[in-house]
Design an enzyme around this catalytic site. Structure first.
Site, PDB file in Angstrom:
ATOM      1  N   SER A 259      -7.570   0.072   1.620  1.00  0.00           N
ATOM      2  CA  SER A 259      -7.078  -0.725   0.497  1.00  0.00           C
ATOM      3  C   SER A 259      -5.591  -0.480   0.344  1.00  0.00           C
ATOM      4  O   SER A 259      -4.978   0.270   1.110  1.00  0.00           O
ATOM      5  CB  SER A 259      -7.812  -0.350  -0.796  1.00  0.00           C
ATOM      6  OG  SER A 259      -7.471   0.973  -1.183  1.00  0.00           O
ATOM      7  N   LYS A 260      -5.010  -1.102  -0.670  1.00  0.00           N
ATOM      8  CA  LYS A 260      -3.563  -1.006  -0.865  1.00  0.00           C
ATOM      9  C   LYS A 260      -3.101   0.429  -1.113  1.00  0.00           C
ATOM     10  O   LYS A 260      -1.942   0.751  -0.868  1.00  0.00           O
ATOM     11  CB  LYS A 260      -3.125  -1.914  -2.020  1.00  0.00           C
ATOM     12  CG  LYS A 260      -3.128  -3.394  -1.644  1.00  0.00           C
ATOM     13  CD  LYS A 260      -2.422  -4.224  -2.695  1.00  0.00           C
ATOM     14  CE  LYS A 260      -2.364  -5.683  -2.283  1.00  0.00           C
ATOM     15  NZ  LYS A 260      -1.545  -5.892  -1.065  1.00  0.00           N
ATOM     16  N   ARG A 261      -3.989   1.273  -1.586  1.00  0.00           N
ATOM     17  CA  ARG A 261      -3.562   2.661  -1.828  1.00  0.00           C
ATOM     18  C   ARG A 261      -3.241   3.387  -0.520  1.00  0.00           C
ATOM     19  O   ARG A 261      -2.592   4.428  -0.520  1.00  0.00           O
ATOM     20  CB  ARG A 261      -4.633   3.425  -2.607  1.00  0.00           C
ATOM     21  CG  ARG A 261      -5.914   3.707  -1.839  1.00  0.00           C
ATOM     22  CD  ARG A 261      -6.861   4.589  -2.633  1.00  0.00           C
ATOM     23  NE  ARG A 261      -8.127   4.763  -1.922  1.00  0.00           N
ATOM     24  CZ  ARG A 261      -9.152   3.932  -2.006  1.00  0.00           C
ATOM     25  NH1 ARG A 261      -9.052   2.848  -2.763  1.00  0.00           N
ATOM     26  NH2 ARG A 261     -10.278   4.153  -1.340  1.00  0.00           N
TER      27      ARG A 261
END
Length: 494
Positions: A259-261
């Site tokens: 994910s974006k993390r």
């Protein structure tokens, strides 16, 4: 390779509710490679039946990403084909006709239960501890006449598939996971058309795959739970069930779904970050597949010949940015100097405003620069930072604070620069080899450490302490400007 005599037809069907992310790109690559390896057909279909979130702009973003990845499709948007339209919102009449045919054949039926009724039925089933707590099939046995009468007066309804009551377990012969068994008793008569007149995913995807002759459905394993319902639709339609291959999720280094993390997640972010499409496709192909468990560099043409589903792992793959960087650097390093110069270096220098066009510099000069920039490049955007010092003049050169402090502002460095000027101003052959040979005796002549001597010269000519080989940089800068840089730096040296 496929062992079927039926010509392979596969599809990638992204939803244009956002950009093309890494997971979707990997799915597209697997489908494309499988089609190419089997002389099959690769279809691109836009699944845009979520009108609230689907946009035309996102569709164009996805198409651009596919083009950049080099995943050419044989049928689909901008290409056409015999089984279009290839956007689901343009196929609504097809879905309606198919749904009505299923009703006519007694394989689907209208359901008039309100949300409140459904909630009450579910609660009652839970309180009774029924083994089956899904839709209780209240409307399954309504007569055609009653159903049509209620529709005629405007009563809202959905259309449900009629799961055969004697249907045994649903066994999915998955090319990655092997046989996966689902208990048919847990399947309710699920909705295929909503009360607002829009079809559901599990219905449209099967109608499209059946009508487009899809032989293999290669997709993420988050869709595995949808598969038994989709099999019910295939069977109701009397269509052959394709071979399924559910590929594992891509995880971040922390073991959680990418994910974006974890950083960039969309294809266009990696394009902007300076990755070659060939290297990016190579890396994503290795997330869950390998030709032999060892080979890391798999060029696109090799991937298109050797990809097979039996080499796809059922275990989740971990996205490793360092490995992607390494593969990208390998692809860059394996380019010829000419190709690197024309395709990478000159465009990047032009984008950075350092070079208006290749015609601004002699061809030999550009190729010499390319030969030393190429092995130091990991990402396309690295180029200006690696060789920016060879552009501009002594007057415009900017010194990094660290270069002044460590390279120039030390006792004896003024004498070093003077010696360098003396050696170079009488040099008649201005080549890297001749420059290196002229400067080589300076440390011994000044009784100074070689590291400090060349650190000072590098700081004076480059403005920093990290650059391509010093002799090459000085050659490319040119004699007059190199001497001017050394003399200017004398003002900062001790």
């Amino acid at each position: 390779m496929s062992d079927s005599s039926t010509p392979v037809r596969v599809r990638f069907a992204p939803s244009p509710t956002g950009k093309l992310h890494v997971g979707g790109a990997r799915t597209a690559i697997f489908n494309w490679a499988f089609a190419r390896a089997n002389n099959g057909t690769f279809i691109l279909r836009i699944d845009d039946t979520d009108p609230a979130r689907s946009t035309e702009e996102n569709t164009h973003i996805i198409l651009r990403a596919m083009r950049w990845l080099g995943l050419d499709w044989d049928e689909g948007p901008e290409v056409g084909g015999d089984f279009g339209p290839y956007k689901q919102m343009e196929r609504l009449d097809i879905y309606k006709k198919c749904a009505m045919r299923l009703w006519d054949e007694g394989k689907a039926y209208p359901c008039f239960c309100s949300a409140e009724q459904l909630a009450a039925d579910k609660k009652a089933a839970q309180e009774r501890h029924d083994p089956f707590q899904g839709y209780q099939r209240r409307c399954r046995h309504l007569s055609r006449e009653e159903a049509e009468a209620r529709i005629a007066v405007g009563e809202p309804y959905v259309l449900r598939i009629k799961v055969p009551e004697d249907r045994g377990d649903v066994v999915i012969h998955d090319a990655v996971h092997g046989d996966v068994t689902f208990d048919a008793k847990e399947l309710d008569d699920f909705v295929i058309f909503r009360s607002d007149g829009t079809p559901t995913y599990n219905f449209t995807t099967v109608v499209d795959d059946a009508m487009m002759g899809i032989t293999h459905v290669i997709r993420g394993d988050d869709h595995l739970s949808n598969t038994p319902r989709q099999v019910m639709v295939y069977e109701a339609m009397g269509a052959p069930v394709p071979t399924f291959a559910h590929i594992s999720m891509i995880l971040g280094a922390d073991g959680k779904k990418l994910s974006k993390r974890h950083g960039a997640t969309s294809v266009e972010e990696y394009q902007a970050a300076g990755y070659l499409s060939d290297a990016f496709v190579n890396y994503l192909a290795l997330l869950g597949w390998s030709p032999d468990g060892e080979t890391t560099i798999v060029p696109r043409d090799v991937l298109a010949k050797t990809f097979s589903l039996d080499r796809v792992s059922k275990n989740p793959a971990t996205f490793d940015p360092a490995k992607l960087d390494w593969i990208n650097a390998e692809y860059l390093a394996n380019m010829s100097d000419e190709a690197f110069c024309d395709q990478i270096m000159v465009p990047e220098l032009a984008h950075a405003g350092l070079l208006a066009s290749a015609g601004d510099k002699p061809r030999a000069w550009l190729l010499t620069l390319a030969s030393v920039v190429k092995p130091r490049t990991k990402h396309l955007g690295d180029v200006p930072g690696i060789c920016g010092m060879v552009f501009g003049t002594a007057d415009t050169l900017e010194y990094e604070e660290k270069a002044v402090k460590k390279g120039l502002a030390k006792e004896g460095m003024h004498a070093v620069l003077e010696a360098a000027v003396s050696k170079l101003e009488t040099l008649e052959t201005w080549t890297a080899d001749a420059i290196d040979a002229a400067l080589d005796p300076v440390p011994e002549e000044l009784d100074a450490k070689k590291r400090l001597v060349f650190q000072a010269i590098r700081a004076a000519v480059c403005g920093n302490l990290v650059s391509p080989p010093l002799g090459v940089v000085i050659e490319l800068v040119g004699k007059d400007d190199a001497l001017a840089r050394l003399r200017r730096a004398e003002e900062l040296a001790l």
